[in-house]
Design a protein around this motif. Structure first.
Motif, PDB file in Angstrom:
ATOM      1  N   LEU A 100       0.809  -1.224   0.000  1.00 14.78           N
ATOM      2  CA  LEU A 100       0.000   0.000   0.000  1.00 14.78           C
ATOM      3  C   LEU A 100       0.844   1.275   0.000  1.00 14.78           C
ATOM      4  O   LEU A 100       0.596   2.180  -0.809  1.00 14.78           O
ATOM      5  CB  LEU A 100      -0.968  -0.018   1.186  1.00 14.78           C
ATOM      6  N   PRO A 101       1.859   1.401   0.885  1.00 16.69           N
ATOM      7  CA  PRO A 101       2.690   2.604   0.816  1.00 16.69           C
ATOM      8  C   PRO A 101       3.390   2.756  -0.526  1.00 16.69           C
ATOM      9  O   PRO A 101       3.554   3.878  -1.020  1.00 16.69           O
ATOM     10  CB  PRO A 101       3.708   2.395   1.953  1.00 16.69           C
ATOM     11  N   GLY A 102       3.788   1.633  -1.117  1.00 22.62           N
ATOM     12  CA  GLY A 102       4.437   1.699  -2.420  1.00 22.62           C
ATOM     13  C   GLY A 102       3.522   2.266  -3.484  1.00 22.62           C
ATOM     14  O   GLY A 102       3.943   3.064  -4.327  1.00 22.62           O
ATOM     15  N   ARG A 103       2.275   1.861  -3.465  1.00 25.23           N
ATOM     16  CA  ARG A 103       1.309   2.419  -4.417  1.00 25.23           C
ATOM     17  C   ARG A 103       1.113   3.917  -4.187  1.00 25.23           C
ATOM     18  O   ARG A 103       1.022   4.700  -5.143  1.00 25.23           O
ATOM     19  CB  ARG A 103      -0.030   1.695  -4.283  1.00 25.23           C
ATOM     20  N   ALA A 104       1.029   4.325  -2.910  1.00 27.21           N
ATOM     21  CA  ALA A 104       0.821   5.738  -2.596  1.00 27.21           C
ATOM     22  C   ALA A 104       1.992   6.592  -3.073  1.00 27.21           C
ATOM     23  O   ALA A 104       1.797   7.721  -3.544  1.00 27.21           O
ATOM     24  CB  ALA A 104       0.620   5.919  -1.096  1.00 27.21           C
ATOM     25  N   LEU A 105       3.210   6.048  -2.973  1.00 33.10           N
ATOM     26  CA  LEU A 105       4.393   6.814  -3.350  1.00 33.10           C
ATOM     27  C   LEU A 105       4.671   6.763  -4.846  1.00 33.10           C
ATOM     28  O   LEU A 105       4.945   7.795  -5.463  1.00 33.10           O
ATOM     29  CB  LEU A 105       5.605   6.281  -2.579  1.00 33.10           C
ATOM     30  N   LEU A 106       4.604   5.576  -5.433  1.00 32.08           N
ATOM     31  CA  LEU A 106       4.980   5.423  -6.839  1.00 32.08           C
ATOM     32  C   LEU A 106       3.891   5.894  -7.790  1.00 32.08           C
ATOM     33  O   LEU A 106       4.182   6.294  -8.929  1.00 32.08           O
ATOM     34  CB  LEU A 106       5.329   3.959  -7.128  1.00 32.08           C
ATOM     35  N   PHE A 107       2.632   5.838  -7.346  1.00 29.03           N
ATOM     36  CA  PHE A 107       1.520   6.288  -8.187  1.00 29.03           C
ATOM     37  C   PHE A 107       0.845   7.547  -7.619  1.00 29.03           C
ATOM     38  O   PHE A 107       0.591   8.501  -8.342  1.00 29.03           O
ATOM     39  CB  PHE A 107       0.483   5.165  -8.344  1.00 29.03           C
ATOM     40  N   GLY A 108       0.552   7.511  -6.309  1.00 25.64           N
ATOM     41  CA  GLY A 108      -0.190   8.615  -5.705  1.00 25.64           C
ATOM     42  C   GLY A 108       0.533   9.944  -5.751  1.00 25.64           C
ATOM     43  O   GLY A 108      -0.055  10.977  -6.084  1.00 25.64           O
ATOM     44  N   LEU A 109       1.846   9.942  -5.422  1.00 25.36           N
ATOM     45  CA  LEU A 109       2.617  11.193  -5.407  1.00 25.36           C
ATOM     46  C   LEU A 109       2.689  11.845  -6.788  1.00 25.36           C
ATOM     47  O   LEU A 109       2.318  13.019  -6.940  1.00 25.36           O
ATOM     48  CB  LEU A 109       4.008  10.938  -4.841  1.00 25.36           C
ATOM     49  N   PRO A 110       3.144  11.138  -7.835  1.00 22.73           N
ATOM     50  CA  PRO A 110       3.192  11.789  -9.151  1.00 22.73           C
ATOM     51  C   PRO A 110       1.815  12.129  -9.708  1.00 22.73           C
ATOM     52  O   PRO A 110       1.655  13.157 -10.381  1.00 22.73           O
ATOM     53  CB  PRO A 110       3.908  10.756 -10.034  1.00 22.73           C
ATOM     54  N   ALA A 323      -6.134  10.755  -7.113  1.00 17.02           N
ATOM     55  CA  ALA A 323      -4.853  10.052  -7.186  1.00 17.02           C
ATOM     56  C   ALA A 323      -4.893   8.763  -6.366  1.00 17.02           C
ATOM     57  O   ALA A 323      -4.382   7.720  -6.798  1.00 17.02           O
ATOM     58  CB  ALA A 323      -3.725  10.963  -6.696  1.00 17.02           C
ATOM     59  N   MET A 324      -5.507   8.824  -5.186  1.00 19.09           N
ATOM     60  CA  MET A 324      -5.598   7.633  -4.348  1.00 19.09           C
ATOM     61  C   MET A 324      -6.558   6.598  -4.930  1.00 19.09           C
ATOM     62  O   MET A 324      -6.361   5.394  -4.778  1.00 19.09           O
ATOM     63  CB  MET A 324      -6.051   8.023  -2.937  1.00 19.09           C
TER      64      MET A 324
END
Length: 401
Positions: A100-110, A323-324
């Protein structure tokens, strides 16, 4: 002679700021038990106190963005925040429950960066480069302003872990993006090689210094006594800060790398420094919020206009949730977990510092963009800090059903 007058003015400003901070801190501590049970937030108290005492309202604090006390304190506060953030996310933390954190950082942030940038471009009529700067500045999150979410047992662990790891990493990940966007948008020529060197040397210092200190501390000759062990983390951070400034390296990535190195190499040191480090970072952050609040002039609210307020609204309630939604598609998050993760993307302390960087890079609309960012961040802090307890109780009610 003007020099003594300047020193006297600076001393007077520092004394009044110190007194106000002490009084607000005293009040916050005295009402902290009530605040934990209500929508009252310590961060909001300091932000509002600074706003009321700022030049635009009562004038008790005479601060401006170009004063050394302002930029210096904001930088020190961000360094301490990134240092303690890095300690939350050692390699072991990243490899456990990373999905879950990986998705938030790799997809959610950009995706958040792009969404905010597109809104800024077409709603505010800014250039693509200026819109990219705004998107990069407002993409990091800081759940410290939603403490009731990450600190409550009734909130599912994976949600708390998600928000903790995401916020711990996204400040450091967003920093290079902000610097690159500012370099392209600013009037000064972008020296990519110099910037990459500063970033690389900063990371190297952040890794090497704590690694050497931990290796030395593990020997008989240099082993620290138990009462002094929490100070080892403080000494490492101070050494990293001094070296990065001496070698003109990026101190913020160094702070984050140092924190991660400690979290990875010495779990006991992380645990012993945790209470002291979190307390110091919180004090720096609250003082910086007081200063930031004093810099928000009431004229900003009218200056950004209806389109500016529309941008603030869309940034808080549309960009992050969309984004989320994309980032967590196909996961087993419940509806309440998704709503909480989507809503609690407060524009945190890193965004405060990044907003000051905008002023230093002389963008064509830099002053207006700073005013817009100040209103957006201030609104986010108030909105998210005032709803964390409510959402935490929402999970408590779900568990009781």
């Amino acid at each position: 002679m003007p020099f003594p007058n300047l020193m006297a003015a600076s001393s007077s400003t520092g004394d009044s700021t110190l007194l106000l901070f002490a009084l607000v801190l005293l009040l916050s501590v005295l009402v902290s038990q009530f605040a934990n049970r209500s929508v009252l937030s310590t961060a909001v108290v300091f932000l509002v106190a600074g706003f009321i005492c700022g030049p635009g309202v009562t004038g008790a604090l005479r601060l401006s963005p170009d004063q050394p006390i302002v930029s210096g304190f904001i930088e020190l506060a961000l360094f301490s925040v990134l240092y303690t953030d890095g300690m939350r996310v050692g390699i072991r933390d990243l490899t456990s429950a990373w999905k879950l954190p990986g998705r938030a950082l790799l997809f959610g942030l950009p995706l958040t960066l792009v969404a905010v940038g597109v809104v800024a471009k077409f709603l505010l009529g800014l250039s693509w480069t200026e819109a990219a700067v705004i998107g990069a500045v407002l993409s990091p999150t800081d759940p410290v302003f939603a403490a009731a979410i990450v600190g409550r047992e009734e909130v599912p662990y994976r949600l708390r872990h998600l928000l903790n790891v995401e916020s711990g990493l996204n400040d450091g990940l967003a920093l290079p993006l902000v610097l690159i966007a500012l370099g392209i948008a600013g009037k000064a020529e972008l020296e990519l090689a110099t910037m990459l060197t500063e970033l690389g040397v900063g990371v190297a210092i952040g890794v090497v210094v704590p690694w050497i200190a931990i290796r030395l501390e593990s020997t008989r000759v240099f082993a620290s006594s138990e009462p002094y062990r929490p100070l080892l983390g403080f000494a490492i951070g101070l050494t990293v800060l001094a070296l990065t400034r001496m070698f003109h390296a990026n101190e913020f990535l160094a702070a984050f790398a140092a924190g991660m190195t400690i979290a990875t190499k010495d779990e006991k040191l992380r645990e012993r420094f945790h209470e002291l480090g979190e307390l110091l970072a919180e004090l720096f952050k609250l003082a910086a919020l007081l200063i930031f609040g004093a810099l928000i002039d009431p004229s900003y609210f009218g200056e950004i206009g209806l389109t500016g307020w529309t941008f603030v609204f869309l940034t808080l309630v549309l960009a992050r949730p969309l984004a989320m939604l994309v980032s967590f598609a196909g996961t087993d998050l419940t509806k309440r977990e998704w709503v909480a993760a989507a809503w609690f993307g407060p524009k945190g302390f890193a965004s405060v510092f990044f907003a000051f960087l905008v002023l230093q890079h002389h963008l064509d609309h830099g002053v207006w963009i700073f005013h817009l960012l100040a209103v957006t961040v201030g609104t986010s802090i108030i909105a998210h800090s005032s709803t964390d307890v409510i959402v935490a109780r929402w999970f408590d009610e779900e568990e009781a059903q």
